[in-house]
Design an enzyme around this catalytic site. Structure first.
Site, PDB file in Angstrom:
ATOM      1  N   GLN A 120      -0.215  11.671  -3.164  1.00 48.50           N
ATOM      2  CA  GLN A 120      -1.609  11.275  -2.919  1.00 48.50           C
ATOM      3  C   GLN A 120      -2.433  12.468  -2.431  1.00 48.50           C
ATOM      4  OE1 GLN A 120      -2.960   7.527  -0.846  1.00 48.50           O
ATOM      5  NE2 GLN A 120      -3.033   8.846   0.943  1.00 48.50           N
ATOM      6  N   HIS A 130      -1.012   7.574  12.074  1.00 49.42           N
ATOM      7  CA  HIS A 130      -2.479   7.543  11.989  1.00 49.42           C
ATOM      8  C   HIS A 130      -3.084   8.163  13.255  1.00 49.42           C
ATOM      9  CE1 HIS A 130      -1.386   3.917   9.468  1.00 49.42           C
ATOM     10  NE2 HIS A 130      -2.129   4.595   8.622  1.00 49.42           N
ATOM     11  N   GLY A 138      -5.451   0.545   7.812  1.00 54.03           N
ATOM     12  CA  GLY A 138      -5.197  -0.191   9.043  1.00 54.03           C
ATOM     13  C   GLY A 138      -3.719  -0.280   9.357  1.00 54.03           C
TER      14      GLY A 138
HETATM   15  O1  PAF Z   1      -2.947   6.439   2.435  1.00 48.69           O
HETATM   16  C1  PAF Z   1      -3.595   5.379   2.573  1.00 48.69           C
HETATM   17  O2  PAF Z   1      -3.479   4.684   3.588  1.00 48.69           O
HETATM   18  C2  PAF Z   1      -4.533   4.933   1.469  1.00 48.69           C
HETATM   19  O3  PAF Z   1      -4.016   5.242   0.218  1.00 48.69           O
HETATM   20  C3  PAF Z   1      -5.954   5.493   1.619  1.00 48.69           C
HETATM   21  C4  PAF Z   1      -5.978   6.999   1.524  1.00 48.69           C
HETATM   22  C5  PAF Z   1      -6.523   5.059   2.966  1.00 48.69           C
HETATM   23  C6  PAF Z   1      -6.846   4.928   0.522  1.00 48.69           C
HETATM   24  O4  PAF Z   1      -6.913   3.552   0.561  1.00 48.69           O
END
Ligand code: PAF
Length: 285
Positions: free
Chosen positions: A159, A36, A30
């Site tokens: 990540q 995003h 969020g």
């Molecule tokens: O990158 C993020 O915002 C978070 O690490 C994710 C991938 C939504 C997992 O909670």
């Protein structure tokens, strides 16, 4: 459509799967911003139906981190996601995701644990257990949404590599689509945590992109020795910057580099006004 329950998502997904539709997932915590938005836009362009998850995942925050303070702006997030064309926003509670009364620890909860080699470096060094929490929630979201494609920002480069790795190793049936970092005109990489910075702090935070751009310029001029490239960072740093790391690794397997090449990913983490910021660049791009 905003839903909070796993069963509601599953029943929608069943309908869509029956129609043979391609499903895209954009996992988020969020506080959605233009970064995003670019992921959601790409998902809408590529898939028939798009699910955006909004979940501040407690198990990826380490003790002392900002779980409680993390910005929560669900109403605005739903507007933004639906405005771009997302079909479903899934915003579960921690109880819904992990079970009511469940103790959030790997003593009692099954986790997806990424390989030590991938986590014992970069952000994983200071954020112990963080990537276990990320992989676990992302794996659950893949299972809940049965997504054909999932969209992640290159901003969180470690990540991204780790998610690709567990998807491959555990045969998850989802294509991972990396999306470029979105920056303010100033060069500052967009992040939900930029909200914690003052105007002055935002200026100081430009040090991350300045260091990376300068390293790229030096590499383009022919400097490939990693130590020499690292040295170039120091002239940008002042007492306002608390650098955590500046590392050069392979962009696909995070192996350390001593000589830079086009596949080299340069990552930086630095605290400004106490806010931990990260950024990165691939030298071959
Ligand atoms: O990158 C993020 O915002 C978070 O690490 C994710 C991938 C939504 C997992 O909670």
């Amino acid at each position: 459509m905003l839903v909070h329950k796993i069963d509601e998502v599953k029943s929608k997904i069943r309908e869509w799967k029956k129609e043979g539709l391609k499903i895209g997932l954009v996992p988020t915590m969020g506080a959605l911003h233009a970064g995003h938005a670019s992921l959601i836009k790409k998902a809408v362009e590529t898939c028939d139906k798009v699910v955006v998850s909004v979940f501040v995942n407690p198990i990826q925050f380490c003790p002392g981190e900002d779980y409680a303070e993390y910005p929560r702006t669900l109403d605005e997030d739903v507007k933004l996601a639906e405005g771009i064309g997302a079909d479903l926003v899934f915003a579960p509670s921690p109880d819904e995701m992990y079970g009511k009364g469940q103790r959030l620890s790997n003593d009692t909860l099954a986790y997806i644990v990424p390989p030590f080699f991938y986590v014992d470096k970069l952000c994983g060094k200071s954020r112990v257990g963080h990537f276990d929490g990320v992989c676990t929630v992302v794996g659950k979201l893949f299972n809940i949404t049965q997504a054909d494609c999932a969209f992640f920002g290159q901003k969180d480069a470690q990540q991204l590599v780790i998610i690709k790795k567990f998807v491959k190793d555990l045969n998850f049936n989802v294509e991972i689509i990396p999306c470029p970092i979105v920056r303010e005109e100033s060069g500052l990489a967009l992040s939900s945590r930029n909200k914690y910075l003052t105007e002055d702090g935002k200026k100081e935070a430009l040090v991350l992109s300045k260091i990376l751009n300068n390293i790229k310029a030096c590499y383009d001029k022919g400097i490939t020795d990693v130590n020499a490239l690292k040295e170039t960072a120091f002239s940008f740093l002042t007492e306002k910057h608390d650098m955590e790391y500046l590392e050069f690794v392979d962009k696909d397997d995070l192996e350390d580099k001593t000589t830079a090449d086009d596949n080299t990913l340069v990552l930086i983490a630095c605290r400004v006004e106490g806010v931990r910021l990260i950024d990165n660049i691939i030298l071959g791009k």
